[in-house]
Design an enzyme around this catalytic site. Structure first.
Site, PDB file in Angstrom:
ATOM      1  N   PHE A 163      -7.338  21.622 -24.668  1.00 20.94           N
ATOM      2  CA  PHE A 163      -7.773  20.395 -24.546  1.00 20.94           C
ATOM      3  C   PHE A 163      -8.617  20.113 -23.758  1.00 20.94           C
ATOM      4  CE2 PHE A 163      -7.350  15.754 -23.492  1.00 20.94           C
ATOM      5  CZ  PHE A 163      -7.644  15.223 -24.897  1.00 20.94           C
ATOM      6  N   THR A 164      -9.598  19.279 -24.249  1.00 22.67           N
ATOM      7  CA  THR A 164     -10.907  18.972 -23.698  1.00 22.67           C
ATOM      8  C   THR A 164     -10.898  18.826 -22.206  1.00 22.67           C
ATOM      9  OG1 THR A 164     -10.659  16.709 -24.282  1.00 22.67           O
ATOM     10  CG2 THR A 164     -11.920  18.007 -25.514  1.00 22.67           C
TER      11      THR A 164
ATOM     12  N   TYR B  23       0.834  -1.315   0.011  1.00 23.72           N
ATOM     13  CA  TYR B  23      -0.046   0.132   0.101  1.00 23.72           C
ATOM     14  C   TYR B  23       0.777   1.176  -0.066  1.00 23.72           C
ATOM     15  CZ  TYR B  23      -3.769   3.292   0.871  1.00 23.72           C
ATOM     16  OH  TYR B  23      -4.788   4.251   0.732  1.00 23.72           O
TER      17      TYR B  23
ATOM     18  N   PHE C  20     -18.947  15.189 -26.251  1.00 26.66           N
ATOM     19  CA  PHE C  20     -18.601  14.295 -27.423  1.00 26.66           C
ATOM     20  C   PHE C  20     -18.549  12.579 -27.113  1.00 26.66           C
ATOM     21  CE2 PHE C  20     -14.019  13.693 -26.121  1.00 26.66           C
ATOM     22  CZ  PHE C  20     -13.930  14.758 -25.317  1.00 26.66           C
TER      23      PHE C  20
ATOM     24  N   ASP D 222       1.785  20.343 -20.456  1.00 28.27           N
ATOM     25  CA  ASP D 222       0.983  19.090 -20.868  1.00 28.27           C
ATOM     26  C   ASP D 222       2.151  18.396 -21.531  1.00 28.27           C
ATOM     27  OD1 ASP D 222      -0.314  17.054 -21.585  1.00 28.27           O
ATOM     28  OD2 ASP D 222      -2.342  18.160 -21.785  1.00 28.27           O
TER      29      ASP D 222
ATOM     30  N   ARG E 113     -13.223  15.738 -34.042  1.00 25.34           N
ATOM     31  CA  ARG E 113     -12.572  16.992 -33.207  1.00 25.34           C
ATOM     32  C   ARG E 113     -13.081  17.852 -33.960  1.00 25.34           C
ATOM     33  NH1 ARG E 113     -12.053  15.390 -28.380  1.00 25.34           N
ATOM     34  NH2 ARG E 113     -10.367  14.233 -27.595  1.00 25.34           N
TER      35      ARG E 113
ATOM     36  N   LYS F 179      -0.299   7.647 -23.553  1.00 26.64           N
ATOM     37  CA  LYS F 179       0.081   8.189 -24.878  1.00 26.64           C
ATOM     38  C   LYS F 179       1.539   7.995 -24.952  1.00 26.64           C
ATOM     39  CE  LYS F 179      -3.996  10.091 -24.342  1.00 26.64           C
ATOM     40  NZ  LYS F 179      -4.094  11.592 -24.009  1.00 26.64           N
TER      41      LYS F 179
HETATM   42  C1  LIG Z   1      -5.016  12.418 -23.137  1.00 26.43           C
HETATM   43  C2  LIG Z   1      -4.634  13.626 -22.939  1.00 26.43           C
HETATM   44  C3  LIG Z   1      -5.113  14.488 -21.725  1.00 26.43           C
HETATM   45  C4  LIG Z   1      -5.874  13.557 -20.777  1.00 26.43           C
HETATM   46  O1  LIG Z   1      -5.227  12.359 -20.131  1.00 26.43           O
HETATM   47  P1  LIG Z   1      -5.964  11.124 -19.813  1.00 26.43           P
HETATM   48  O2  LIG Z   1      -5.029  10.169 -19.328  1.00 26.43           O
HETATM   49  O3  LIG Z   1      -7.067  10.647 -20.913  1.00 26.43           O
HETATM   50  O4  LIG Z   1      -6.836  11.532 -18.630  1.00 26.43           O
HETATM   51  C5  LIG Z   1      -4.547  15.415 -21.427  1.00 26.43           C
HETATM   52  N1  LIG Z   1      -3.778  16.230 -22.222  1.00 26.43           N
HETATM   53  C6  LIG Z   1      -3.851  15.670 -23.543  1.00 26.43           C
HETATM   54  C7  LIG Z   1      -3.178  16.403 -24.610  1.00 26.43           C
HETATM   55  C8  LIG Z   1      -4.228  14.703 -23.864  1.00 26.43           C
HETATM   56  O5  LIG Z   1      -3.909  14.088 -25.084  1.00 26.43           O
END
Ligand SMILES: *Cc1c(COP(=O)(O)O)cnc(C)c1O
Length: 463
Positions: A130-131, A78, A455, A221, A388, A264
């Site tokens: 970004f969303t 843990y 979306f 980011d 998008r 990613k």
């Molecule tokens: C995917 C993504 C996020 C969010 O990350 P999650 O792992 O999906 O929560 C943030 N910023 C960018 C540029 C992304 O592509």
């Protein structure tokens, strides 16, 4: 003397395939039924009804044998799991930050960062939204302000660094709102919504210098920062002989912290982190992580997941890997360019983006051209892409009207190390078939609209 000709040398995958996952072939009638049942939203399709899945590159990568071996070495304690320390070492070595807060994925890190730094009425400038990033900024009481260069909104502009921040726009934002109302600049590498377009090292350096002058922090980011580093190496004078790790470290040196979706660049199925250099902010983030994610040494990930991320970071920064990853995206993009299909240029790092405004010029934006085109690609051959455009952009919280982004795109996102060149050929052929019958395609009407990130779950019917 013998004559020399310069032959084109292809990129090729720096791996061979050891395990395969069969995929189902379906009929057009079946796919027609599936898309109607899914409300013409590719997010609502079942994956078993999909042939080539280009919905997202998020968490869909193939892990290596080394990563899978690491999964067996998960220390599921843990507290104080040794995999956390391996993860810390990998992030510290390749990104350079002092403090690390693991999170279940990228948005977990965005949530914590937004809550500890943004106060009601603040303004957060960034290079295109970004969303999830923007939503977390808004939920924390802030307002996102787009300061990306104008070229980013033009899919035909061939500039090499369309992800850059416009320093004039950023300066005007500081003049108008004052530095004390700007908690940080939200700076994304390889801007997703602009079509995977990179930021130059010069711009990272200049933005950081301007922010330092005003006492404003810069938060990256870093989700696709390795891919951004590859573009700096191949496009920016002075960087051709630097290694990907050197470039990545330099980028991060022009920032105060970063959020990461490990799903990613890091070649894993789940995971994320928030990294910071400031001790006080780190302590606040540690207070938050135990409330929303998990203890500060696992943050919502299993020990084995942290180990896979730690090993994925080391693989992600290998030049042969990143060259083949982006080479495959360029291969698909070039096939479409050769056939005069309208796509965002230059081709980005993680996806090829079809320009739905030019693909379906007879559809007004209120009839969701990109949503429509994504549905048509699926019906044609089971290729799953995503919208998008106007649906992803949501509504203006003040007026309640749709946000109407200049870019109305369909994203064909390539998972890392998953598909072959033949899959790319089938994808290109699918797009050509739909292109040939584009004049007969009619638009959509939205019949269900969720409040947040619409979306993902919105439903549509044919007009
Ligand atoms: C995917 C993504 C996020 C969010 O990350 P999650 O792992 O999906 O929560 C943030 N910023 C960018 C540029 C992304 O592509």
């Amino acid at each position: 003397m013998t004559m020399r000709t310069t032959r084109k040398r292809s990129w090729a995958e720096p791996f061979k395939i050891k395990v395969v996952e069969p995929i189902k072939m379906t009929t057009r009638e079946h796919r027609q039924r599936c898309i109607e049942e899914a409300g013409f939203n590719t997010f609502l399709l079942r994956s078993e009804d999909v042939y080539i899945d280009l919905l997202t590159d998020s968490g869909t990568s193939a892990m290596s044998d080394n990563q899978w071996a690491g999964m067996m070495l998960g220390d599921e304690a843990y507290a104080g799991s040794k995999n956390f320390y391996n993860l810390y070492d990998a992030v510290h070595k390749h990104y350079g930050y002092e403090y690390l807060v693991p999170t279940h994925q990228g948005r977990g890190a965005e949530h914590i960062l937004s809550q500890i730094m943004i106060r009601s009425g603040d303004v957060v400038p960034g290079n295109m939204y970004f969303t999830t990033t923007k939503l977390h900024q808004e939920l924390a009481g802030g307002r996102f302000l787009d300061v990306i260069v104008d070229e980013a909104h033009d899919p035909e502009n061939e500039s090499p660094f369309k992800g850059n921040i416009d320093l004039g726009k950023l300066q005007r934002c500081i003049d108008e709102y004052g530095a004390e109302r700007i908690p940080y600049v939200s700076f994304e590498g390889n801007v997703n919504m602009a079509g995977g377009q990179p930021v130059s090292m010069q711009n990272f350096r200049d933005v950081y210098a301007l922010c330092q002058k005003h006492g404003i922090r810069v938060m990256l980011d870093a989700t696709r920062m390795v891919e951004n580093a590859y573009f700096i190496k191949t496009r920016e004078p002075g960087y051709e002989d630097k290694t990907i790790p050197e470039i990545l470290r330099e980028i991060c040196s022009y920032s105060d912290g970063a959020t990461m979706s490990a799903k990613k660049d890091h070649l894993v199925n789940i995971g994320g982190w928030l990294a910071l250099n400031d001790r006080e902010l780190f302590e606040q983030a540690q207070n938050m992580v135990v409330v929303y994610e998990g203890l500060h040494t696992y943050g919502g990930m299993a020990g084995r997941d942290m180990e896979a991320v730690a090993r994925g970071i080391v693989e992600a920064v290998q030049y042969d890997h990143i060259r083949a990853r982006i080479g495959q995206v360029e291969y698909l993009g070039q096939r479409l360019i050769d056939e005069s299909i309208p796509i965002v240029r230059p081709v980005g790092s993680h996806a090829v983006f079809l320009d739905a405004k030019r693909f379906l010029p007879h559809l007004p934006q209120d009839e969701f051209p990109a949503q429509t085109l994504a549905a048509e690609l699926y019906v044609e051959s089971g290729v799953r892409a995503m919208e998008r455009g106007i649906v992803s952009a949501g509504r203006n919280p003040e007026t309640g009207d749709h946000n109407r982004p200049a870019l109305e795109l369909v994203r064909l996102t390539l998972p890392r190390r998953v598909y072959t060149q033949a899959h790319m050929d089938v994808t290109a052929e699918t797009i050509l078939e739909v292109w040939d019958r584009r004049a007969q395609i009619t638009g959509l009407e939205m019949v269900f609209e969720p409040k947040y990130l619409r979306f993902f779950q919105a439903r549509f019917v044919r007009k």
